[in-house]
Design an enzyme around this catalytic site. Structure first.
Site, PDB file in Angstrom:
ATOM      1  N   LYS A  49       0.990  -1.217   0.111  1.00 19.04           N
ATOM      2  CA  LYS A  49      -0.189   0.359  -0.206  1.00 19.04           C
ATOM      3  C   LYS A  49       0.814   0.924  -0.090  1.00 19.04           C
ATOM      4  CE  LYS A  49      -4.302  -2.659   2.038  1.00 19.04           C
ATOM      5  NZ  LYS A  49      -3.874  -2.786   3.198  1.00 19.04           N
ATOM      6  N   GLN A  93      -4.313  -2.238   9.781  1.00 20.29           N
ATOM      7  CA  GLN A  93      -4.607  -3.434   8.875  1.00 20.29           C
ATOM      8  C   GLN A  93      -4.918  -4.570   9.997  1.00 20.29           C
ATOM      9  OE1 GLN A  93      -3.100  -3.843   5.474  1.00 20.29           O
ATOM     10  NE2 GLN A  93      -3.848  -6.814   6.198  1.00 20.29           N
ATOM     11  N   ASP A 116     -11.277   2.723   3.981  1.00 20.72           N
ATOM     12  CA  ASP A 116     -11.241   0.928   3.183  1.00 20.72           C
ATOM     13  C   ASP A 116     -13.112   0.583   2.790  1.00 20.72           C
ATOM     14  OD1 ASP A 116      -9.022  -0.633   2.717  1.00 20.72           O
ATOM     15  OD2 ASP A 116      -9.091  -0.938   5.329  1.00 20.72           O
TER      16      ASP A 116
END
Ligand code: NAP
Length: 281
Positions: A49, A93, A116
Protein backbone atom coordinates in the site's frame (compact mmCIF):
# COMPACT_ATOMS: atom_id res chain seq x y z
CA UNK A 1 -12.17 -19.97 -24.46
CA UNK A 2 -12.68 -17.18 -21.94
CA UNK A 3 -11.10 -13.78 -22.22
CA UNK A 4 -8.83 -13.28 -19.21
CA UNK A 5 -9.56 -10.06 -17.39
CA UNK A 6 -6.19 -8.41 -16.83
CA UNK A 7 -6.45 -6.99 -13.31
CA UNK A 8 -2.84 -5.90 -13.29
CA UNK A 9 -3.11 -3.73 -16.40
CA UNK A 10 -6.45 -2.31 -15.32
CA UNK A 11 -5.14 -1.54 -11.82
CA UNK A 12 -2.25 0.40 -13.39
CA UNK A 13 -4.81 2.50 -15.30
CA UNK A 14 -6.87 3.14 -12.14
CA UNK A 15 -3.73 4.23 -10.28
CA UNK A 16 -2.71 6.53 -13.17
CA UNK A 17 -6.17 8.08 -13.00
CA UNK A 18 -5.84 8.56 -9.22
CA UNK A 19 -2.36 10.05 -9.62
CA UNK A 20 -3.65 12.52 -12.23
CA UNK A 21 -6.49 13.49 -9.87
CA UNK A 22 -4.00 13.97 -7.05
CA UNK A 23 -1.92 16.37 -9.14
CA UNK A 24 -4.88 18.75 -9.41
CA UNK A 25 -5.09 19.15 -5.60
CA UNK A 26 -3.36 21.78 -3.45
CA UNK A 27 -1.62 19.10 -1.38
CA UNK A 28 -0.94 15.42 -1.95
CA UNK A 29 -3.43 12.97 -0.43
CA UNK A 30 -2.08 11.35 2.75
CA UNK A 31 -2.69 7.81 4.01
CA UNK A 32 -1.94 6.74 7.59
CA UNK A 33 -1.30 3.01 7.82
CA UNK A 34 -1.33 1.34 11.23
CA UNK A 35 0.30 -2.02 11.69
CA UNK A 36 0.06 -3.73 15.08
CA UNK A 37 2.38 -6.69 15.66
CA UNK A 38 4.76 -8.52 13.37
CA UNK A 39 2.54 -10.66 11.13
CA UNK A 40 4.71 -11.16 7.99
CA UNK A 41 1.73 -11.25 5.58
CA UNK A 42 0.41 -7.97 7.05
CA UNK A 43 3.85 -6.41 6.62
CA UNK A 44 3.80 -7.36 2.91
CA UNK A 45 0.31 -5.83 2.48
CA UNK A 46 1.32 -2.61 4.26
CA UNK A 47 4.48 -2.26 2.14
CA UNK A 48 2.38 -2.78 -0.99
CA UNK A 49 0.00 0.00 0.00
CA UNK A 50 2.89 2.34 0.74
CA UNK A 51 4.39 1.55 -2.68
CA UNK A 52 1.04 2.28 -4.34
CA UNK A 53 0.93 5.66 -2.57
CA UNK A 54 4.46 6.51 -3.75
CA UNK A 55 3.56 5.48 -7.31
CA UNK A 56 0.55 7.82 -7.28
CA UNK A 57 2.50 10.70 -5.72
CA UNK A 58 0.50 10.33 -2.49
CA UNK A 59 1.99 10.43 1.01
CA UNK A 60 1.93 7.52 3.42
CA UNK A 61 2.58 7.69 7.16
CA UNK A 62 3.33 4.37 8.76
CA UNK A 63 2.60 3.70 12.43
CA UNK A 64 4.05 0.43 13.59
CA UNK A 65 3.01 -0.66 17.08
CA UNK A 66 4.23 -3.66 19.07
CA UNK A 67 1.85 -6.65 19.36
CA UNK A 68 1.33 -6.06 23.10
CA UNK A 69 0.09 -2.46 22.59
CA UNK A 70 -3.03 -1.76 24.65
CA UNK A 71 -6.21 -1.14 22.72
CA UNK A 72 -6.76 2.28 24.29
CA UNK A 73 -3.32 3.36 23.04
CA UNK A 74 -4.33 2.37 19.50
CA UNK A 75 -7.64 4.23 19.93
CA UNK A 76 -5.72 7.33 21.06
CA UNK A 77 -3.53 7.14 17.95
CA UNK A 78 -6.64 6.84 15.74
CA UNK A 79 -8.11 9.87 17.53
CA UNK A 80 -4.97 11.91 16.75
CA UNK A 81 -5.02 10.82 13.10
CA UNK A 82 -8.74 11.64 12.84
CA UNK A 83 -7.84 15.22 13.80
CA UNK A 84 -4.68 15.50 11.65
CA UNK A 85 -5.34 17.61 8.51
CA UNK A 86 -2.41 15.97 6.65
CA UNK A 87 -4.16 12.61 6.92
CA UNK A 88 -7.00 11.95 4.46
CA UNK A 89 -7.32 8.21 5.00
CA UNK A 90 -6.66 5.84 7.90
CA UNK A 91 -6.10 2.17 7.40
CA UNK A 92 -5.72 -0.34 10.21
CA UNK A 93 -4.13 -3.51 8.84
CA UNK A 94 -6.07 -6.61 9.91
CA UNK A 95 -5.92 -8.98 11.69
CA UNK A 96 -5.31 -7.22 15.00
CA UNK A 97 -3.85 -9.06 18.00
CA UNK A 98 -6.45 -11.15 19.84
CA UNK A 99 -6.68 -8.85 22.90
CA UNK A 100 -8.10 -6.05 20.72
CA UNK A 101 -11.72 -5.63 19.69
CA UNK A 102 -11.50 -5.26 15.92
CA UNK A 103 -14.95 -3.74 15.63
CA UNK A 104 -14.32 -1.10 18.31
CA UNK A 105 -11.05 -0.14 16.61
CA UNK A 106 -12.52 0.15 13.09
CA UNK A 107 -15.53 2.08 14.40
CA UNK A 108 -13.14 4.65 15.92
CA UNK A 109 -11.94 5.76 12.47
CA UNK A 110 -13.72 8.94 11.34
CA UNK A 111 -16.12 7.95 8.53
CA UNK A 112 -14.65 10.63 6.24
CA UNK A 113 -11.19 8.99 6.60
CA UNK A 114 -12.44 5.40 6.39
CA UNK A 115 -10.92 4.59 2.98
CA UNK A 116 -11.53 0.85 3.48
CA UNK A 117 -15.27 1.64 3.83
CA UNK A 118 -15.69 -0.72 6.81
CA UNK A 119 -17.26 1.84 9.19
CA UNK A 120 -21.01 1.31 9.81
CA UNK A 121 -21.72 4.80 8.43
CA UNK A 122 -20.10 3.90 5.11
CA UNK A 123 -21.72 0.45 5.07
CA UNK A 124 -25.09 2.14 5.63
CA UNK A 125 -24.43 4.67 2.87
CA UNK A 126 -23.64 1.83 0.51
CA UNK A 127 -26.87 0.02 1.36
CA UNK A 128 -29.04 3.09 0.73
CA UNK A 129 -27.21 3.79 -2.52
CA UNK A 130 -25.40 6.95 -1.39
CA UNK A 131 -21.82 5.75 -0.97
CA UNK A 132 -18.88 8.08 -0.48
CA UNK A 133 -16.27 5.33 -0.36
CA UNK A 134 -16.81 1.92 -1.90
CA UNK A 135 -15.24 -1.14 -0.27
CA UNK A 136 -12.11 -1.77 -2.33
CA UNK A 137 -12.46 -5.41 -3.41
CA UNK A 138 -16.09 -5.31 -4.62
CA UNK A 139 -15.49 -1.89 -6.18
CA UNK A 140 -12.51 -3.40 -8.03
CA UNK A 141 -14.75 -6.15 -9.39
CA UNK A 142 -17.32 -3.60 -10.62
CA UNK A 143 -14.53 -1.60 -12.27
CA UNK A 144 -13.40 -4.77 -14.09
CA UNK A 145 -16.91 -5.50 -15.36
CA UNK A 146 -17.24 -1.91 -16.53
CA UNK A 147 -13.82 -1.84 -18.22
CA UNK A 148 -14.63 -4.99 -20.22
CA UNK A 149 -18.11 -3.73 -21.15
CA UNK A 150 -19.76 -6.61 -19.31
CA UNK A 151 -23.38 -5.64 -18.63
CA UNK A 152 -24.88 -6.37 -15.21
CA UNK A 153 -28.40 -5.06 -15.77
CA UNK A 154 -30.90 -7.90 -15.84
CA UNK A 155 -28.21 -10.57 -15.39
CA UNK A 156 -28.38 -13.44 -12.92
CA UNK A 157 -25.54 -12.77 -10.47
CA UNK A 158 -24.44 -15.32 -7.88
CA UNK A 159 -22.09 -14.31 -5.06
CA UNK A 160 -20.41 -17.03 -3.01
CA UNK A 161 -19.49 -15.76 0.47
CA UNK A 162 -21.28 -13.31 2.78
CA UNK A 163 -18.47 -11.58 4.65
CA UNK A 164 -18.82 -7.91 5.52
CA UNK A 165 -15.76 -6.96 3.49
CA UNK A 166 -16.41 -8.91 0.29
CA UNK A 167 -19.61 -10.96 -0.14
CA UNK A 168 -22.24 -8.59 1.27
CA UNK A 169 -20.98 -5.37 -0.37
CA UNK A 170 -20.36 -7.28 -3.63
CA UNK A 171 -23.99 -8.37 -3.70
CA UNK A 172 -25.12 -4.82 -2.92
CA UNK A 173 -23.10 -3.29 -5.79
CA UNK A 174 -24.38 -5.87 -8.28
CA UNK A 175 -27.92 -5.19 -7.08
CA UNK A 176 -27.43 -1.45 -7.51
CA UNK A 177 -26.21 -2.15 -11.04
CA UNK A 178 -29.59 -3.82 -11.66
CA UNK A 179 -28.40 -7.42 -11.45
CA UNK A 180 -30.65 -10.11 -9.98
CA UNK A 181 -28.52 -11.31 -7.11
CA UNK A 182 -28.37 -14.56 -5.16
CA UNK A 183 -25.99 -14.90 -2.20
CA UNK A 184 -24.64 -18.29 -1.15
CA UNK A 185 -22.70 -19.36 1.94
CA UNK A 186 -21.56 -22.43 3.83
CA UNK A 187 -25.17 -23.43 4.66
CA UNK A 188 -26.43 -23.21 1.08
CA UNK A 189 -27.58 -26.66 -0.10
CA UNK A 190 -26.88 -27.78 -3.68
CA UNK A 191 -24.54 -24.93 -4.49
CA UNK A 192 -23.90 -26.18 -8.03
CA UNK A 193 -27.58 -25.90 -8.99
CA UNK A 194 -27.45 -22.19 -8.11
CA UNK A 195 -24.03 -21.40 -9.58
CA UNK A 196 -25.00 -23.05 -12.87
CA UNK A 197 -27.71 -20.39 -13.28
CA UNK A 198 -25.26 -17.52 -12.96
CA UNK A 199 -24.49 -15.19 -15.85
CA UNK A 200 -21.99 -13.55 -13.50
CA UNK A 201 -20.44 -15.73 -10.80
CA UNK A 202 -18.33 -14.12 -8.07
CA UNK A 203 -16.55 -16.48 -5.71
CA UNK A 204 -15.20 -15.17 -2.40
CA UNK A 205 -14.97 -18.28 -0.24
CA UNK A 206 -11.32 -19.16 0.25
CA UNK A 207 -11.30 -22.79 -0.82
CA UNK A 208 -8.99 -23.88 -3.67
CA UNK A 209 -10.72 -25.89 -6.40
CA UNK A 210 -14.26 -25.20 -5.10
CA UNK A 211 -15.53 -24.11 -8.53
CA UNK A 212 -15.15 -26.73 -11.23
CA UNK A 213 -16.50 -26.72 -14.79
CA UNK A 214 -19.66 -28.57 -13.68
CA UNK A 215 -20.64 -25.55 -11.55
CA UNK A 216 -20.45 -22.99 -14.33
CA UNK A 217 -22.88 -22.16 -17.12
CA UNK A 218 -21.54 -22.02 -20.69
CA UNK A 219 -20.55 -18.40 -21.40
CA UNK A 220 -20.67 -17.21 -17.78
CA UNK A 221 -18.46 -14.41 -16.46
CA UNK A 222 -16.40 -15.86 -13.61
CA UNK A 223 -14.78 -13.57 -11.06
CA UNK A 224 -12.46 -15.18 -8.54
CA UNK A 225 -11.88 -13.03 -5.47
CA UNK A 226 -10.24 -15.68 -3.30
CA UNK A 227 -6.56 -15.92 -2.43
CA UNK A 228 -5.61 -19.43 -1.38
CA UNK A 229 -2.45 -21.53 -1.43
CA UNK A 230 -2.51 -24.81 -3.36
CA UNK A 231 -0.75 -28.03 -2.28
CA UNK A 232 2.56 -26.68 -3.66
CA UNK A 233 2.12 -23.39 -1.82
CA UNK A 234 1.30 -21.43 -4.98
CA UNK A 235 -1.28 -18.62 -4.88
CA UNK A 236 -4.64 -19.66 -6.35
CA UNK A 237 -8.32 -18.77 -6.16
CA UNK A 238 -11.52 -20.78 -5.61
CA UNK A 239 -11.90 -21.51 -9.31
CA UNK A 240 -10.21 -24.39 -11.10
CA UNK A 241 -8.92 -22.07 -13.82
CA UNK A 242 -7.83 -24.75 -16.30
CA UNK A 243 -11.21 -26.52 -16.13
CA UNK A 244 -13.46 -23.43 -16.14
CA UNK A 245 -11.61 -21.22 -18.63
CA UNK A 246 -12.80 -23.10 -21.77
CA UNK A 247 -16.42 -22.74 -20.63
CA UNK A 248 -16.54 -19.13 -19.40
CA UNK A 249 -16.77 -15.99 -21.53
CA UNK A 250 -14.60 -13.90 -19.18
CA UNK A 251 -12.52 -15.02 -16.23
CA UNK A 252 -10.17 -13.43 -13.71
CA UNK A 253 -6.88 -15.22 -13.00
CA UNK A 254 -5.31 -15.54 -9.55
CA UNK A 255 -2.84 -13.93 -9.19
CA UNK A 256 -3.22 -10.92 -11.50
CA UNK A 257 -7.01 -10.52 -11.23
CA UNK A 258 -8.97 -9.00 -8.37
CA UNK A 259 -5.96 -8.61 -6.02
CA UNK A 260 -4.26 -5.69 -7.84
CA UNK A 261 -7.65 -4.03 -8.33
CA UNK A 262 -8.30 -4.00 -4.57
CA UNK A 263 -5.09 -2.04 -4.02
CA UNK A 264 -5.83 0.36 -6.87
CA UNK A 265 -9.32 1.12 -5.57
CA UNK A 266 -7.80 2.11 -2.22
CA UNK A 267 -5.88 4.83 -4.06
CA UNK A 268 -9.13 5.96 -5.66
CA UNK A 269 -10.81 6.16 -2.24
CA UNK A 270 -7.86 8.12 -0.85
CA UNK A 271 -8.19 10.63 -3.69
CA UNK A 272 -11.93 10.95 -2.99
CA UNK A 273 -11.20 11.61 0.70
CA UNK A 274 -8.54 14.21 -0.11
CA UNK A 275 -10.84 16.04 -2.54
CA UNK A 276 -13.53 16.15 0.09
CA UNK A 277 -11.21 17.44 2.82
CA UNK A 278 -9.66 20.08 0.59
CA UNK A 279 -13.06 21.33 -0.55
CA UNK A 280 -13.88 21.90 3.13
CA UNK A 281 -10.61 23.72 3.98
P1 NAP B 1 -14.50 -15.09 5.07
O1 NAP B 1 -14.84 -13.98 5.98
O2 NAP B 1 -13.82 -16.32 5.59
O3 NAP B 1 -15.84 -15.54 4.32
C1 NAP B 1 -15.92 -16.69 3.54
C2 NAP B 1 -17.34 -16.91 3.12
O4 NAP B 1 -17.41 -18.11 2.37
C3 NAP B 1 -18.30 -17.09 4.32
O5 NAP B 1 -19.45 -16.29 4.09
C4 NAP B 1 -18.63 -18.58 4.30
O6 NAP B 1 -19.95 -18.88 4.71
C5 NAP B 1 -18.51 -18.88 2.82
N1 NAP B 1 -18.26 -20.31 2.59
C6 NAP B 1 -17.41 -21.14 3.23
N2 NAP B 1 -17.45 -22.37 2.71
C7 NAP B 1 -18.35 -22.32 1.70
C8 NAP B 1 -18.83 -23.28 0.79
N3 NAP B 1 -18.39 -24.52 0.78
N4 NAP B 1 -19.76 -22.88 -0.11
C9 NAP B 1 -20.22 -21.61 -0.13
N5 NAP B 1 -19.79 -20.65 0.69
C10 NAP B 1 -18.87 -21.01 1.61
O7 NAP B 1 -13.57 -14.60 3.88
P2 NAP B 1 -13.46 -13.16 3.14
O8 NAP B 1 -12.70 -12.23 4.00
O9 NAP B 1 -14.77 -12.76 2.59
O10 NAP B 1 -12.52 -13.60 1.94
C11 NAP B 1 -12.90 -14.59 1.03
C12 NAP B 1 -11.72 -14.92 0.13
O11 NAP B 1 -11.37 -13.75 -0.61
C13 NAP B 1 -10.45 -15.35 0.86
O12 NAP B 1 -9.76 -16.28 0.06
C14 NAP B 1 -9.65 -14.07 0.96
O13 NAP B 1 -8.26 -14.31 1.05
C15 NAP B 1 -10.02 -13.43 -0.35
N6 NAP B 1 -9.90 -11.97 -0.39
C16 NAP B 1 -9.28 -11.46 -1.48
C17 NAP B 1 -9.18 -10.10 -1.63
C18 NAP B 1 -8.51 -9.57 -2.85
O14 NAP B 1 -8.10 -8.43 -2.87
N7 NAP B 1 -8.39 -10.38 -3.90
C19 NAP B 1 -9.69 -9.25 -0.66
C20 NAP B 1 -10.35 -9.79 0.43
C21 NAP B 1 -10.45 -11.17 0.55
P3 NAP B 1 -20.48 -18.65 6.23
O15 NAP B 1 -20.77 -17.18 6.31
O16 NAP B 1 -21.68 -19.47 6.32
O17 NAP B 1 -19.36 -19.07 7.14
Amino acid sequence: MAIRIDGKALAARVKERAAAGGRTLRRAPGLAVILVGEDPASRVYVSGKERDCAECGFLSFEHELPAQTEERELLRLIGRLNADPAVDGILVQLPLPKHMDEKRVLDAIAPDKDVDAFHPVNVGRLVIGEPVFLPCTPAGVMEMLHAYDIPVRGKRCVVLGRSNIVGKPMAMLLLQADGTVTMCHSRTPDLAAITREADILVSAVGRAGLIGADMVKEGAVVIDVAMNRDAEGKLCGDVDLAAVEPKASYITPVPGGVGPMTRAMLMQNLLTAAKWHQAEE
